[in-house]
Scaffold this motif. Structure first.
Motif, short mmCIF file in Angstrom:
data_model
loop_
_atom_site.label_atom_id
_atom_site.label_comp_id
_atom_site.label_asym_id
_atom_site.label_seq_id
_atom_site.Cartn_x
_atom_site.Cartn_y
_atom_site.Cartn_z
N GLU A 191 -19.35 47.59 -0.77
CA GLU A 191 -19.80 48.87 -0.22
C GLU A 191 -20.73 48.72 0.99
O GLU A 191 -20.65 49.51 1.94
CB GLU A 191 -20.53 49.67 -1.31
CG GLU A 191 -19.62 50.15 -2.43
CD GLU A 191 -18.41 50.94 -1.92
OE1 GLU A 191 -17.28 50.59 -2.28
OE2 GLU A 191 -18.64 51.87 -1.12
N THR A 192 -21.62 47.72 0.97
CA THR A 192 -22.66 47.66 2.01
C THR A 192 -22.12 47.66 3.43
O THR A 192 -22.64 48.40 4.28
CB THR A 192 -23.57 46.44 1.76
OG1 THR A 192 -24.11 46.50 0.45
CG2 THR A 192 -24.68 46.36 2.78
N ASP B 273 -13.31 37.62 1.75
CA ASP B 273 -12.61 37.59 0.46
C ASP B 273 -11.81 38.87 0.30
O ASP B 273 -11.98 39.84 1.07
CB ASP B 273 -13.59 37.40 -0.72
CG ASP B 273 -14.37 38.66 -1.02
OD1 ASP B 273 -14.69 38.88 -2.19
OD2 ASP B 273 -14.68 39.42 -0.08
N ARG C 170 -9.64 41.31 -2.87
CA ARG C 170 -9.22 41.47 -4.27
C ARG C 170 -7.70 41.41 -4.31
O ARG C 170 -7.04 41.89 -3.39
CB ARG C 170 -9.72 42.81 -4.80
CG ARG C 170 -11.23 42.94 -4.92
CD ARG C 170 -11.89 43.32 -3.60
NE ARG C 170 -13.33 43.52 -3.70
CZ ARG C 170 -13.92 44.67 -4.04
NH1 ARG C 170 -13.17 45.70 -4.31
NH2 ARG C 170 -15.24 44.78 -4.12
N ASN D 237 -10.34 45.41 -0.11
CA ASN D 237 -11.32 45.28 0.97
C ASN D 237 -10.68 45.57 2.33
O ASN D 237 -11.27 46.27 3.17
CB ASN D 237 -11.93 43.87 0.98
CG ASN D 237 -12.91 43.65 -0.16
OD1 ASN D 237 -13.50 44.60 -0.67
ND2 ASN D 237 -13.08 42.41 -0.57
N HIS E 219 -24.05 36.03 -5.68
CA HIS E 219 -22.71 35.63 -5.23
C HIS E 219 -22.47 36.07 -3.79
O HIS E 219 -23.09 37.01 -3.30
CB HIS E 219 -21.63 36.16 -6.17
CG HIS E 219 -21.30 37.61 -6.03
ND1 HIS E 219 -21.75 38.58 -6.90
CD2 HIS E 219 -20.54 38.27 -5.13
CE1 HIS E 219 -21.28 39.76 -6.54
NE2 HIS E 219 -20.55 39.59 -5.47
N ALA F 55 -18.94 36.54 -1.05
CA ALA F 55 -17.48 36.67 -1.08
C ALA F 55 -17.05 36.77 -2.54
O ALA F 55 -17.64 37.54 -3.30
CB ALA F 55 -16.84 35.52 -0.32
N LYS G 197 -17.19 40.18 -11.34
CA LYS G 197 -17.20 41.50 -10.70
C LYS G 197 -15.75 41.96 -10.57
O LYS G 197 -14.96 41.31 -9.88
CB LYS G 197 -17.86 41.43 -9.32
CG LYS G 197 -17.78 42.76 -8.55
CD LYS G 197 -18.41 42.69 -7.18
CE LYS G 197 -18.31 44.02 -6.45
NZ LYS G 197 -18.84 43.95 -5.07
N ARG H 224 -8.87 37.41 -7.32
CA ARG H 224 -9.28 37.51 -5.93
C ARG H 224 -8.82 36.30 -5.13
O ARG H 224 -8.38 35.30 -5.68
CB ARG H 224 -10.82 37.60 -5.86
CG ARG H 224 -11.39 38.90 -6.42
CD ARG H 224 -12.85 38.74 -6.86
NE ARG H 224 -13.46 40.04 -7.22
CZ ARG H 224 -14.28 40.70 -6.41
NH1 ARG H 224 -14.58 40.20 -5.21
NH2 ARG H 224 -14.81 41.86 -6.77
N LYS I 293 -30.92 44.19 -4.58
CA LYS I 293 -30.65 42.87 -3.96
C LYS I 293 -31.92 42.09 -3.69
O LYS I 293 -31.88 40.96 -3.22
CB LYS I 293 -29.89 43.07 -2.64
CG LYS I 293 -28.64 43.93 -2.74
CD LYS I 293 -27.58 43.30 -3.61
CE LYS I 293 -26.36 44.17 -3.76
NZ LYS I 293 -25.54 44.24 -2.56
C1 6PG Z 1 -16.34 41.83 -2.88
C2 6PG Z 1 -17.39 41.37 -1.91
C3 6PG Z 1 -18.63 40.95 -2.63
C4 6PG Z 1 -19.71 41.88 -2.13
C5 6PG Z 1 -20.96 41.80 -2.97
C6 6PG Z 1 -21.92 42.93 -2.57
O1 6PG Z 1 -15.16 41.74 -2.57
O2 6PG Z 1 -16.72 42.36 -3.92
O3 6PG Z 1 -16.97 40.43 -1.06
O4 6PG Z 1 -19.02 39.62 -2.44
O5 6PG Z 1 -20.03 41.52 -0.79
O6 6PG Z 1 -20.58 41.96 -4.33
O7 6PG Z 1 -21.24 44.15 -2.77
P1 6PG Z 1 -21.91 45.55 -2.35
O8 6PG Z 1 -22.05 45.52 -0.87
O9 6PG Z 1 -20.94 46.59 -2.84
O10 6PG Z 1 -23.25 45.60 -3.05
#
Ligand code: 6PG
Length: 235
Positions: free
Chosen positions: A47-48, A75, A77, A87, A144, A146, A170, A175, A198
């Motif tokens: 999301e970020t 990365d 999914r 993504n 973590h 990617a 997650k 993935r 975070k």
């Molecule tokens: C994924 C991302 C993962 C993500 C972090 C932070 O495919 O899930 O690559 O590594 O960057 O989990 O996720 P948020 O930005 O949603 O907090």
């Protein structure tokens, strides 16, 4: 205190950090195009970074030659492109206003039978452009990056650029991810870190207190690392 070779930049909120990071990426892209005729950029999932993608589409549609940009993903999914968890699907929908070239979009092919097949094909494609000019990464609350999760076997990969993941904590569990060696070959790594959730992970990474964390292993041999954080995550 950021470890040597890394830089922490703190902003009031996610919108401000995203706008600043977007400007920095466009500036880096112009230099890369001038020097090498193209800008190779791996986008982050989650999301970020979506606020940064919206900022690129809204503020930088006309001030950069987007046709010279090759997009990758750090990365992905293993879901169809039109799945809400994709993504690439999410990023490309937000970046639609930019004049990107279809042939320059290098996303893992999740229509293949297995994540391993997608990882091998994506690795072959990445190898033609590696090392990338810039890689965007988020960071999980567990540190973590990617789809490289704490204590996961994929963390120990030293040869491959891309591997499959089957049991990601997650969701979704399947993935494809760039590996530590691939990420550490980038000319620049940009972490996007927002929110108090975070804070602990960021503190552990910046202090060097926990070298086992996946995010702590991102130490490009020659590249730079910038942490773009909001106050919620940084203080
Ligand atoms: C994924 C991302 C993962 C993500 C972090 C932070 O495919 O899930 O690559 O590594 O960057 O989990 O996720 P948020 O930005 O949603 O907090």
């Amino acid at each position: 205190m950021a470890a040597a070779g890394t830089e922490l930049r703190v902003f009031d909120d996610l919108a401000a950090l995203s706008d600043a990071a977007a400007r920095a990426l466009v500036d880096a892209g112009k230099i890369a195009v001038a020097e090498r005729g193209r800008f190779t950029l791996a986008l982050a999932g989650g999301e970020t970074p979506k606020t940064l993608y919206r900022s690129l589409a809204a503020e930088h549609r006309d001030d950069f030659s987007w046709g010279d940009v090759h997009l990758f993903w750090s990365d992905e999914r293993f879901v169809p492109r039109d799945h809400p968890e994709s993504n690439a699907g999410a990023a490309l929908a937000l970046l639609r206003p930019l004049s990107l070239r279809e042939e320059n979009l290098h996303a893992p092919d999740t229509t293949l039978a297995r994540p391993e097949d997608a990882a091998h094909r994506y690795e072959d494609e990445l190898a033609r452009f590696h090392p990338l000019d810039a890689v965007l990464l988020g960071i999980g609350e567990d540190g973590h990056v990617a789809s490289l999760f704490p204590r996961a076997p994929e963390l120990e990969e030293t040869r491959r650029l891309v591997v499959a993941v089957h049991d990601a904590p997650k969701p979704p569990p399947e993935r494809i991810t760039m590996t530590i060696p691939a990420l550490n070959e980038a000319r620049a790594v940009h972490f996007l870190v927002s929110g108090s959730g975070k804070r602990e992970a960021l503190r552990r990474v910046l202090s060097g207190a926990d070298p086992s964390l996946p995010a702590s292993r991102i130490r490009p041999r020659e590249g730079t690392v910038i942490f773009w954080a909001d106050r919620e995550a940084a203080w």
